[in-house]
Design a protein around this motif. Structure first.
Motif, mmCIF file in Angstrom:
data_model
loop_
_atom_site.group_PDB
_atom_site.id
_atom_site.type_symbol
_atom_site.label_atom_id
_atom_site.label_comp_id
_atom_site.label_asym_id
_atom_site.label_seq_id
_atom_site.Cartn_x
_atom_site.Cartn_y
_atom_site.Cartn_z
ATOM 1 N N GLN A 19 0.870 -1.188 0.000
ATOM 2 C CA GLN A 19 0.000 0.000 0.000
ATOM 3 C C GLN A 19 0.905 1.235 0.000
ATOM 4 O O GLN A 19 1.808 1.359 0.833
ATOM 5 C CB GLN A 19 -0.923 -0.008 1.215
ATOM 6 N N ASP A 21 0.599 4.455 0.814
ATOM 7 C CA ASP A 21 0.722 5.328 1.992
ATOM 8 C C ASP A 21 1.535 4.661 3.101
ATOM 9 O O ASP A 21 2.299 5.328 3.819
ATOM 10 C CB ASP A 21 -0.639 5.795 2.488
ATOM 11 N N ASN A 22 1.418 3.339 3.252
ATOM 12 C CA ASN A 22 2.236 2.628 4.245
ATOM 13 C C ASN A 22 3.708 2.627 3.828
ATOM 14 O O ASN A 22 4.596 2.778 4.674
ATOM 15 C CB ASN A 22 1.750 1.188 4.422
ATOM 16 N N ARG A 45 -0.874 1.524 12.227
ATOM 17 C CA ARG A 45 -1.340 1.033 10.923
ATOM 18 C C ARG A 45 -1.036 -0.457 10.755
ATOM 19 O O ARG A 45 -1.852 -1.214 10.235
ATOM 20 C CB ARG A 45 -0.665 1.814 9.784
ATOM 21 N N PHE A 49 -3.624 -3.432 10.145
ATOM 22 C CA PHE A 49 -3.452 -4.305 8.987
ATOM 23 C C PHE A 49 -3.410 -5.770 9.431
ATOM 24 O O PHE A 49 -4.046 -6.639 8.844
ATOM 25 C CB PHE A 49 -2.170 -3.932 8.239
#
Length: 191
Positions: A19, A21-22, A45, A49
């Protein structure tokens, strides 16, 4: 920071970092290890996840094992019902009678069947089996009604019906032909 211990963790981390943004947050924390807010955000996060991945895995397992259970249950049901259902459809499909109103005047199989092989197979059944099938299929009675007429239980009628239909199936598939128990048929065949 997250430490990788084996290949499974690496795959899991790769999925997390897939991902965008991660990935950006990870890169930012990697280049500035003093950024405590960034580290906390990355950990938060990752925990989300991870929890979501575990939930998905759990639901996937439930679906998988439920589908296996349903498949096995359906196979058992199909196996239990299949032999008689096929022959019942065959008997219904081979009759010359198009609707139930026409069926009322028919008393014998020779008047109802258009297939000679099926007629011969029915004539090879015992008198009890023939009578049961006649009441069920030619007179279109329910098993309960046949049981009352013959003075037996509904389960006995069901058992005789199943046995007769299995015999018919075996005979029609070219299996072993049994000698008729009915003495009238046996003497007629000897002539």
């Amino acid at each position: 920071m997250i430490e990788l211990t084996d290949a499974a963790n690496k795959k899991f981390l790769d999925a997390f970092l897939a991902q965008a943004d991660n990935q950006e947050l990870y890169q930012r924390v990697l280049f500035s290890p003093d950024d405590t807010k960034g580290i906390e955000e990355l950990n938060r996060r990752f925990k989300e996840f991870y929890a979501e991945a575990r939930l998905i895995k759990y639901i996937s397992s439930i679906i998988h094992y439920t589908s296996i259970e349903l498949s096995l249950r359906n196979r058992k049901i199909d196996k239990a019902c299949q032999p008689t259902d096929e022959i019942e459809r065959l008997v219904d499909g081979l009759t010359c009678i198009s609707n139930e109103g026409d069926r009322e005047g028919i008393q014998e199989w020779k008047d109802a069947l258009s297939d000679k092989r099926l007629l011969e197979a029915i004539q090879r059944l015992t008198e009890k089996e023939q009578a049961t099938l006649t009441l069920l299929y030619l007179r279109n009675l329910k098993e309960r009604e046949v049981a009352r007429l013959l003075g037996v239980t509904q389960q006995a009628v069901s058992k005789v019906k199943k046995r007769a239909l299995l015999k018919l199936r075996k005979q029609l598939e070219g299996g072993e032909m049994h000698e008729p128990v009915n003495a009238a048929i046996a003497s007629a065949e000897q002539r």
